[in-house]
Design an enzyme around this catalytic site. Structure first.
Site, PDB file in Angstrom:
ATOM      1  CG  HIS A  21      -8.492 -21.646   1.442  1.00 55.29           C
ATOM      2  ND1 HIS A  21      -8.871 -22.766   2.146  1.00 55.29           N
ATOM      3  CD2 HIS A  21      -7.374 -21.188   2.050  1.00 55.29           C
ATOM      4  CE1 HIS A  21      -8.011 -22.977   3.134  1.00 55.29           C
ATOM      5  NE2 HIS A  21      -7.099 -22.028   3.100  1.00 55.29           N
ATOM      6  CE1 TYR A  31      -9.234 -27.570   3.104  1.00 52.61           C
ATOM      7  CE2 TYR A  31      -9.625 -27.486   0.736  1.00 52.61           C
ATOM      8  CZ  TYR A  31      -9.626 -26.871   1.972  1.00 52.61           C
ATOM      9  OH  TYR A  31      -9.999 -25.558   2.087  1.00 52.61           O
ATOM     10  CD  GLU A  73     -11.902 -23.510   0.355  1.00 54.75           C
ATOM     11  OE1 GLU A  73     -11.383 -24.420  -0.310  1.00 54.75           O
ATOM     12  OE2 GLU A  73     -11.498 -23.185   1.497  1.00 54.75           O
ATOM     13  NE  ARG A 138       2.850 -11.388  -1.262  1.00 52.82           N
ATOM     14  CZ  ARG A 138       3.473 -12.541  -1.511  1.00 52.82           C
ATOM     15  NH1 ARG A 138       2.803 -13.573  -1.993  1.00 52.82           N
ATOM     16  NH2 ARG A 138       4.774 -12.667  -1.282  1.00 52.82           N
ATOM     17  CD  GLN A 139      -5.121 -12.806  -0.439  1.00 50.69           C
ATOM     18  OE1 GLN A 139      -4.145 -12.410   0.181  1.00 50.69           O
ATOM     19  NE2 GLN A 139      -5.489 -14.071  -0.441  1.00 50.69           N
ATOM     20  N   GLY A 209      -4.844   1.238   4.135  1.00 52.90           N
ATOM     21  CA  GLY A 209      -6.166   0.749   4.556  1.00 52.90           C
ATOM     22  C   GLY A 209      -7.300   1.590   3.988  1.00 52.90           C
ATOM     23  CB  VAL A 324      -6.587  -8.216   8.893  1.00 50.64           C
ATOM     24  CG1 VAL A 324      -5.121  -8.219   9.292  1.00 50.64           C
ATOM     25  CG2 VAL A 324      -7.461  -8.037  10.114  1.00 50.64           C
ATOM     26  CG  PHE A 325      -4.518  -4.699   3.858  1.00 46.56           C
ATOM     27  CD1 PHE A 325      -5.838  -5.044   3.661  1.00 46.56           C
ATOM     28  CD2 PHE A 325      -4.074  -3.500   3.328  1.00 46.56           C
ATOM     29  CE1 PHE A 325      -6.710  -4.228   2.963  1.00 46.56           C
ATOM     30  CE2 PHE A 325      -4.930  -2.672   2.623  1.00 46.56           C
ATOM     31  CZ  PHE A 325      -6.251  -3.036   2.445  1.00 46.56           C
TER      32      PHE A 325
HETATM   33  C1  LIG Z   1      -7.624  -9.063   2.067  1.00 51.12           C
HETATM   34  C2  LIG Z   1      -6.369  -8.274   1.742  1.00 51.12           C
HETATM   35  C3  LIG Z   1      -6.474  -7.085   1.040  1.00 51.12           C
HETATM   36  C4  LIG Z   1      -5.330  -6.347   0.749  1.00 51.12           C
HETATM   37  N1  LIG Z   1      -5.459  -5.170   0.066  1.00 51.12           N
HETATM   38  C5  LIG Z   1      -4.364  -4.438  -0.220  1.00 51.12           C
HETATM   39  C6  LIG Z   1      -4.480  -3.206  -0.930  1.00 51.12           C
HETATM   40  O1  LIG Z   1      -5.581  -2.762  -1.291  1.00 51.12           O
HETATM   41  N2  LIG Z   1      -3.339  -2.512  -1.212  1.00 51.12           N
HETATM   42  C7  LIG Z   1      -2.100  -2.963  -0.805  1.00 51.12           C
HETATM   43  O2  LIG Z   1      -1.097  -2.287  -1.095  1.00 51.12           O
HETATM   44  N3  LIG Z   1      -1.971  -4.122  -0.119  1.00 51.12           N
HETATM   45  C8  LIG Z   1      -3.061  -4.874   0.164  1.00 51.12           C
HETATM   46  N4  LIG Z   1      -2.931  -6.067   0.828  1.00 51.12           N
HETATM   47  C9  LIG Z   1      -1.568  -6.545   1.176  1.00 51.12           C
HETATM   48  C10 LIG Z   1      -0.971  -7.341  -0.015  1.00 51.12           C
HETATM   49  O3  LIG Z   1      -1.733  -8.516  -0.231  1.00 51.12           O
HETATM   50  C11 LIG Z   1       0.477  -7.797   0.221  1.00 51.12           C
HETATM   51  O4  LIG Z   1       0.548  -8.441   1.469  1.00 51.12           O
HETATM   52  C12 LIG Z   1       1.470  -6.644   0.173  1.00 51.12           C
HETATM   53  O5  LIG Z   1       1.431  -6.007  -1.106  1.00 51.12           O
HETATM   54  C13 LIG Z   1       2.896  -7.166   0.422  1.00 51.12           C
HETATM   55  O6  LIG Z   1       3.191  -8.141  -0.527  1.00 51.12           O
HETATM   56  P1  LIG Z   1       4.667  -8.257  -1.134  1.00 51.12           P
HETATM   57  O7  LIG Z   1       4.721  -9.479  -1.984  1.00 51.12           O
HETATM   58  O8  LIG Z   1       5.084  -6.974  -1.755  1.00 51.12           O
HETATM   59  O9  LIG Z   1       5.535  -8.452   0.167  1.00 51.12           O
HETATM   60  P2  LIG Z   1       6.192  -9.831   0.677  1.00 51.12           P
HETATM   61  O10 LIG Z   1       7.275 -10.255  -0.254  1.00 51.12           O
HETATM   62  O11 LIG Z   1       5.094 -10.784   0.965  1.00 51.12           O
HETATM   63  O12 LIG Z   1       6.853  -9.334   2.028  1.00 51.12           O
HETATM   64  C14 LIG Z   1       6.033  -8.980   3.134  1.00 51.12           C
HETATM   65  C15 LIG Z   1       6.921  -8.430   4.242  1.00 51.12           C
HETATM   66  O13 LIG Z   1       7.815  -9.453   4.677  1.00 51.12           O
HETATM   67  C16 LIG Z   1       9.136  -8.916   4.761  1.00 51.12           C
HETATM   68  N5  LIG Z   1      10.108  -9.992   4.484  1.00 51.12           N
HETATM   69  C17 LIG Z   1      10.219 -10.709   3.345  1.00 51.12           C
HETATM   70  N6  LIG Z   1      11.231 -11.599   3.462  1.00 51.12           N
HETATM   71  C18 LIG Z   1      11.755 -11.437   4.706  1.00 51.12           C
HETATM   72  C19 LIG Z   1      12.805 -12.041   5.431  1.00 51.12           C
HETATM   73  N7  LIG Z   1      13.528 -13.012   4.896  1.00 51.12           N
HETATM   74  N8  LIG Z   1      13.041 -11.591   6.686  1.00 51.12           N
HETATM   75  C20 LIG Z   1      12.312 -10.615   7.252  1.00 51.12           C
HETATM   76  N9  LIG Z   1      11.303 -10.007   6.611  1.00 51.12           N
HETATM   77  C21 LIG Z   1      11.033 -10.408   5.359  1.00 51.12           C
HETATM   78  C22 LIG Z   1       9.192  -7.827   3.703  1.00 51.12           C
HETATM   79  O14 LIG Z   1      10.194  -6.857   4.006  1.00 51.12           O
HETATM   80  C23 LIG Z   1       7.796  -7.238   3.813  1.00 51.12           C
HETATM   81  O15 LIG Z   1       7.750  -6.267   4.836  1.00 51.12           O
HETATM   82  C24 LIG Z   1      -4.063  -6.813   1.151  1.00 51.12           C
HETATM   83  C25 LIG Z   1      -3.962  -8.029   1.845  1.00 51.12           C
HETATM   84  C26 LIG Z   1      -5.098  -8.749   2.140  1.00 51.12           C
HETATM   85  C27 LIG Z   1      -4.963 -10.048   2.891  1.00 51.12           C
END
Ligand SMILES: Cc1cc2nc3c(=O)[nH]c(=O)nc-3n(C[C@H](O)[C@H](O)[C@H](O)COP(=O)(O)OP(=O)(O)OC[C@H]3O[C@@H](n4cnc5c(N)ncnc54)[C@H](O)[C@@H]3O)c2cc1C
Length: 341
Positions: A21, A31, A73, A138-139, A209, A324-325
């Site tokens: 959060h 909240y 928080e 995004r994280q 990872g 977990v990402f």
């Molecule tokens: C604590 C933490 C640490 C992280 N560290 C890293 C890191 O070090 N490096 C890293 O690369 N990432 C990391 N991540 C992951 C990162 O935060 C994102 O989740 C990742 O980059 C994907 O985000 P995005 O916006 O590109 O994808 P998004 O747009 O969020 O899409 C995610 C998935 O959903 C699918 N999707 C979207 N729309 C649809 C739909 N309509 N139907 C079906 N499927 C769909 C997409 O194809 C994709 O596979 C971490 C996450 C967390 C929680």
């Protein structure tokens, strides 16, 4: 916990959510808004089953949980020196490195002031304004150890599978985060952090990872170069093994660090320090100190299989830590959570 005092402690789950959060800039006054709409949704779905007593009970549980989160928080914002009304700080991309065809690293430095201190293993959120007008955070794990003047994130472009669209933020950053670009970045957050002991460490990762593991190895190579460290990584191929060159340098500089990699393709020809093994990670013939602390990060099915292998080798569950990402479906019970994909 409310009805069963012997249920697993909810505190760690609550703290993990609070970190997420804070990275997203959630505020205490949001909240009541969420609570109001959640109660409306419960009534809408369950209809007459929601008697006034049941509604009051749900409301009470929501606020028991909400008050704990608000307090936690507030503490995290205060420790990070962040005003929750202005959770985003401007960082400039000072360097960009292509790690593999789909993975790139960004070296980020604050536009003003000092780089905040962080614990090794933590992440930041990056918020971007997409062409659609949406703002999306995004994280991303800080893949460097504490450096003082900058931090590194390492990002994999997420590709859509089976007709799904490509990931929004990872690809926006891939296309736009060039040297000189300015990004909105949160304070460092996250509770998967390197311990302060000097006992043996086992670091296990798959694919992207690798990022918290790379941060831990960079930190250890400076602060505890003689600590016993075993690094196990699985990837599709050596070509896709992000941050490999850094890890190799750091492992060579350490007194008792060893790495073993598994590649689905080209394992035989991979120029690794120790010969890479073909296929998926298999720890059955690998020696692991039974008093080791384990950090792991990768897709949930990978982590579930690895956790089972480690338990079979006599590592106790309390010593196995993970990131977990995505939503942490593992938090309460790692043995029963469904795969997040
Ligand atoms: C604590 C933490 C640490 C992280 N560290 C890293 C890191 O070090 N490096 C890293 O690369 N990432 C990391 N991540 C992951 C990162 O935060 C994102 O989740 C990742 O980059 C994907 O985000 P995005 O916006 O590109 O994808 P998004 O747009 O969020 O899409 C995610 C998935 O959903 C699918 N999707 C979207 N729309 C649809 C739909 N309509 N139907 C079906 N499927 C769909 C997409 O194809 C994709 O596979 C971490 C996450 C967390 C929680």
């Amino acid at each position: 916990n409310l009805i069963d005092p012997n249920a697993p402690d909810f505190g760690p789950v609550m703290r993990r959510i609070a970190h997420k959060h804070v990275s997203l800039g959630i505020k205490s006054y949001e909240y009541p808004i969420v609570g109001h709409h959640l109660m409306w949704a419960i009534g809408d779905v369950l209809g007459e089953a929601v008697t006034p007593e049941i509604a009051a009970a749900w409301d009470e549980v929501y606020w028991l949980f909400g008050c704990q989160l608000i307090a936690e928080e507030a503490k995290l914002y205060a420790l990070g020196g962040t005003d929750p009304e202005r959770p985003w700080r401007k960082y400039r991309v000072v360097e960009r490195l292509d790690e593999s065809p789909e993975i790139f690293s960004l070296i980020l430095a604050p536009v003003e002031g000092k780089t905040p201190e962080h614990h090794t293993g933590q992440y930041v959120a990056i918020a971007v304004d997409l062409p659609s007008g949406e703002r999306q955070p995004r994280q991303y794990t800080i893949s460097s150890g504490p450096r003082g003047d900058s931090l590194r994130v390492t990002i994999k472009r997420v590709r859509g599978v089976g007709g799904a669209p490509d990931g929004q933020v990872s690809n926006w950053l891939g296309d736009n985060a060039k040297p000189g670009a300015v990004l909105d970045v949160s304070q460092p957050c996250g509770d998967l952090i390197l311990d302060e002991s000097d006992g043996p460490l086992v670091l296990v990762s798959a694919g992207i990872g690798i990022t918290p593991i790379a941060a831990i190895v960079e930190d250890l190579s400076r602060r505890q170069p003689d600590r016993q460290v075993r690094i196990f990584h699985a990837d599709t191929s050596h070509r896709n093994h992000a941050l490999y060159a850094h890890l190799r340098r750091q492992v060579l500089a350490m007194g008792d660090a060893k790495a073993q990699n598994w590649y689905e393709e080209d394992a035989e020809s991979a120029p690794t320090l120790h010969p890479a093994l073909p296929g998926y990670m298999d720890l059955s013939d690998i020696q692991i100190p039974s008093d080791a602390t384990v950090f792991m990060c990768g897709p949930l099915p990978f982590m579930r299989a690895t956790r089972r292998a480690l338990l079979d080798k006599g590592i106790s569950a309390e010593r196995i830590h993970y990131e977990v990402f995505g939503p942490d479906l593992w938090a309460q019970n790692p043995d029963s959570a469904e795969d997040a994909g």
